[in-house]
Design a protein around this motif. Structure first.
Motif: not given
Length: 223
Positions: A22-32, A87-103
């Motif tokens: 949970r802590l890692a997810a909060e750090r990585l995804f913030g308000d997303r 990309s398959g199930a979006g790994l890693p692409g969707l995870c990166l898109a969620l963590a970094r909206p600038d990408l």
């Protein structure tokens, strides 16, 4: 007599992250973070039913899959154009898109059922920085356009991966391949291919050391 066909895997409840996750997810995804939780729910439900994720992976969706991929964001430059191969199930692409909206991400996937699932999830999450392209990577160069970084996870050994990923960079940029403990051996076996493709440097990195119980291993190839 033919046996009865196996029933399709049933949808499961999404796993709750443990305190460290949970802590890692909060750090990585913030308000997303809520969007990341929604993505995990997709993986545990339609992702299982439609064969993109194995049912046994559900308890490890956060640790082994989503967070394992999301920590790679620290290696990506601001506003990078990223092509995620296989990309398959979006790994890693969707995870990166969620963590970094600038990408700006292009998810490259050849199988129609996976592309349909990715399209549905991207639409549901409202990710405006993602497009899904149905193609084999080696045929996608013209459609993808200019790319700064190519990512790949669980596609093939490095020696084969180089031929389908590095041409997308058009001579400049880098490949980030998520790998396991055999990363160094894969580099050794790919030396001739690396030279042929004009790689300037190849290194094994670990990311997420401060956030994950098991950090992520990445092979970075720079052209």
């Amino acid at each position: 007599m033919a046996g009865n066909p196996r029933p399709a895997p049933a949808a499961q409840e999404p796993p709750l992250p443990d305190p460290q996750e949970r802590l890692a997810a909060e750090r990585l995804f913030g308000d997303r973070l809520a969007l990341a939780e929604r993505y995990v729910a997709h993986l545990a439900s339609s992702g299982i039913v439609r064969g993109l994720i194995g049912p046994r992976e559900v308890p490890r969706l956060w640790s082994r899959h989503v967070l394992n991929c999301a920590v790679v964001e620290e290696l990506l430059p601001q506003d990078a154009r990223v092509a995620d191969v296989g990309s398959g199930a979006g790994l890693p692409g969707l995870c990166l898109a969620l963590a970094r909206p600038d990408l700006r991400l292009t998810l490259i996937e050849p199988l129609e059922r996976r592309v349909q699932w990715l399209d549905e999830v991207v639409a549901d999450l409202g990710l405006t920085n993602v497009r899904v392209l149905r193609a084999r990577a080696e045929q996608a160069k013209d459609e993808v356009g200019d790319v700064d970084v190519v990512t790949a996870r669980a596609v093939s050994a490095l020696v084969g991966l180089l031929d389908i990923t590095l041409p997308l960079l058009r001579g400049t940029g880098e490949l980030l391949a998520l790998k396991g403990r055999s990363a160094a051996q894969e580099i050794d076996k790919a030396q001739k291919k690396l030279v042929r493709h004009g790689a300037r440097s190849t290194e094994v990195l670990t990311v997420g050391d401060a956030l994950l119980a098991e950090p992520t291993t990445v092979v970075r190839v720079r052209l």
